[in-house]
Write a protein that holds these residues in place. Sequence first.
Motif, PDB file in Angstrom:
ATOM      1  N   SER A  27       8.214  29.392  -7.359  1.00  0.00           N
ATOM      2  CA  SER A  27       7.526  30.089  -6.269  1.00  0.00           C
ATOM      3  C   SER A  27       7.777  31.585  -6.366  1.00  0.00           C
ATOM      4  CB  SER A  27       7.998  29.579  -4.908  1.00  0.00           C
ATOM      5  OG  SER A  27       7.377  30.308  -3.862  1.00  0.00           O
ATOM      6  N   PRO A  28       6.733  32.379  -6.104  1.00  0.00           N
ATOM      7  CA  PRO A  28       6.915  33.821  -5.998  1.00  0.00           C
ATOM      8  C   PRO A  28       7.350  34.233  -4.588  1.00  0.00           C
ATOM      9  CG  PRO A  28       4.594  33.301  -5.766  1.00  0.00           C
ATOM     10  CD  PRO A  28       5.306  31.992  -6.000  1.00  0.00           C
ATOM     11  N   GLY A  29       7.461  33.263  -3.677  1.00  0.00           N
ATOM     12  CA  GLY A  29       7.840  33.515  -2.307  1.00  0.00           C
ATOM     13  C   GLY A  29       6.675  34.062  -1.484  1.00  0.00           C
TER      14      GLY A  29
ATOM     15  N   LEU B 192      16.323  28.292   5.151  1.00  0.00           N
ATOM     16  CA  LEU B 192      17.574  28.346   5.892  1.00  0.00           C
ATOM     17  C   LEU B 192      17.235  28.635   7.358  1.00  0.00           C
ATOM     18  CD1 LEU B 192      20.709  28.295   5.680  1.00  0.00           C
ATOM     19  CD2 LEU B 192      20.593  30.802   5.563  1.00  0.00           C
ATOM     20  N   PHE B 193      17.475  27.660   8.213  1.00  0.00           N
ATOM     21  CA  PHE B 193      17.258  27.815   9.651  1.00  0.00           C
ATOM     22  C   PHE B 193      18.596  28.178  10.291  1.00  0.00           C
ATOM     23  CE2 PHE B 193      14.049  24.924   8.049  1.00  0.00           C
ATOM     24  CZ  PHE B 193      12.884  25.428   8.600  1.00  0.00           C
ATOM     25  N   PHE B 194      18.566  29.062  11.294  1.00  0.00           N
ATOM     26  CA  PHE B 194      19.835  29.546  11.841  1.00  0.00           C
ATOM     27  C   PHE B 194      19.739  29.752  13.346  1.00  0.00           C
ATOM     28  CE2 PHE B 194      17.310  32.928   9.948  1.00  0.00           C
ATOM     29  CZ  PHE B 194      17.197  33.865  10.967  1.00  0.00           C
TER      30      PHE B 194
ATOM     31  N   ALA C 259      12.971  31.562  -1.328  1.00  0.00           N
ATOM     32  CA  ALA C 259      12.199  32.069  -2.467  1.00  0.00           C
ATOM     33  C   ALA C 259      11.719  33.488  -2.200  1.00  0.00           C
ATOM     34  CB  ALA C 259      11.018  31.154  -2.761  1.00  0.00           C
ATOM     35  N   GLU C 260      11.347  33.756  -0.963  1.00  0.00           N
ATOM     36  CA  GLU C 260      10.921  35.103  -0.595  1.00  0.00           C
ATOM     37  C   GLU C 260      12.084  36.087  -0.724  1.00  0.00           C
ATOM     38  OE1 GLU C 260       8.082  36.992   2.833  1.00  0.00           O
ATOM     39  OE2 GLU C 260       9.513  35.449   3.442  1.00  0.00           O
TER      40      GLU C 260
ATOM     41  N   GLY D  30      12.743  40.556  -7.862  1.00  0.00           N
ATOM     42  CA  GLY D  30      11.392  40.846  -8.336  1.00  0.00           C
ATOM     43  C   GLY D  30      10.812  39.755  -9.206  1.00  0.00           C
ATOM     44  N   LEU D  31      11.426  38.560  -9.161  1.00  0.00           N
ATOM     45  CA  LEU D  31      11.016  37.458 -10.030  1.00  0.00           C
ATOM     46  C   LEU D  31      10.770  36.188  -9.212  1.00  0.00           C
ATOM     47  CD1 LEU D  31      13.693  38.011 -12.811  1.00  0.00           C
ATOM     48  CD2 LEU D  31      11.229  38.398 -13.076  1.00  0.00           C
ATOM     49  N   PRO D  32       9.921  35.292  -9.720  1.00  0.00           N
ATOM     50  CA  PRO D  32       9.764  33.997  -9.050  1.00  0.00           C
ATOM     51  C   PRO D  32      11.031  33.164  -9.225  1.00  0.00           C
ATOM     52  CG  PRO D  32       8.613  33.980 -11.137  1.00  0.00           C
ATOM     53  CD  PRO D  32       9.094  35.389 -10.941  1.00  0.00           C
ATOM     54  N   PHE D  33      11.192  32.186  -8.355  1.00  0.00           N
ATOM     55  CA  PHE D  33      12.345  31.294  -8.473  1.00  0.00           C
ATOM     56  C   PHE D  33      11.884  29.927  -8.970  1.00  0.00           C
ATOM     57  CE2 PHE D  33      15.624  28.335  -7.255  1.00  0.00           C
ATOM     58  CZ  PHE D  33      16.764  29.015  -7.671  1.00  0.00           C
ATOM     59  N   VAL D  34      12.597  29.389  -9.947  1.00  0.00           N
ATOM     60  CA  VAL D  34      12.272  28.086 -10.520  1.00  0.00           C
ATOM     61  C   VAL D  34      13.212  27.036  -9.931  1.00  0.00           C
ATOM     62  CG1 VAL D  34      12.097  26.711 -12.622  1.00  0.00           C
ATOM     63  CG2 VAL D  34      11.427  29.125 -12.645  1.00  0.00           C
TER      64      VAL D  34
END
Length: 281
Positions: free
Chosen positions: A78-80, A87-89, A164-165, A172-176
């Motif tokens: 995802s690129p976010g 994460l809910f808080f 992911a965002e 500056g990168l997507p996350f796998v």
Amino acid sequence: MSSPRLYGASWFLNTRPMIYGFRNDPWFADKISLRLDLPWESDQLLEAGKVRVAQIPSIEFARKSAKYELIPAGCISSPGPVRSVMLFFNEALTSIRTVAVDTSSRTSVMLMRLILKEKFGVTPELVPMAPDPVAMLQKTDAALLIGDTALKTTLSNPHSLDLAEEWMDLTGLPFVFAVWAARREGSDQTDVEYLNRSLEMGLDHLDEIANSFVKESGWGADAAFFHSYLSESIRYPLNEEAEAGLAEFFRLAFMHGYLEDIPEIRKTGDHGKIYTPAGLN
């Protein structure tokens, strides 16, 4: 006639385009047998040699890279924002001391640790719990949810951090999140072709997948919500950008002491060629 190849994957919504062909194309009937489990369970089956190919958490690939090879046939990235790793808080992020973590997560726990440490200077205690957001937030300061449970919870709980965002903002990168893998020397070009064919069919049928999930989920969300998730929040190509994101994840996990070594990666068909993360391409 040879026996079908046994593949392992998950039943999460974001996996469905990847396995669409296997489940819907009669051409695969005598070629692929598919079993669906949680991602960490698929990893265990692969490590034990009980499946030929599995979709596994990227952190588990890193931990076992000496045993595994990466199959260059798609991933879940995802690129976010991703909307399904959240994460809910209850209070301010900097005041988080305890986090309830979904017991089905692996990569997402590592990603959360890195984000909280790198961006907020927080190293919380982790409390494994079943993925029930209400119970989790009653017991701890924050709750990590993944997959369809996280996606559903975003509809009703606005107090959240999309990991992911945050990763995109940090690097500056997507996350796998997940990759296709096999045991060393355990996959071939046919596996690559099968996986790509199944994914291509899925991407051609996103409307069908989204409409089907409206009925299956019963969340009250419309097909457009699920379609945008699959087409915008999730990216499936394991391209140069995704590989760079994967490499940076491995580097940061090593730097913070969560991995013993920076993984060396072998890909299907490379005949012994090894890549360090900085040189995946």
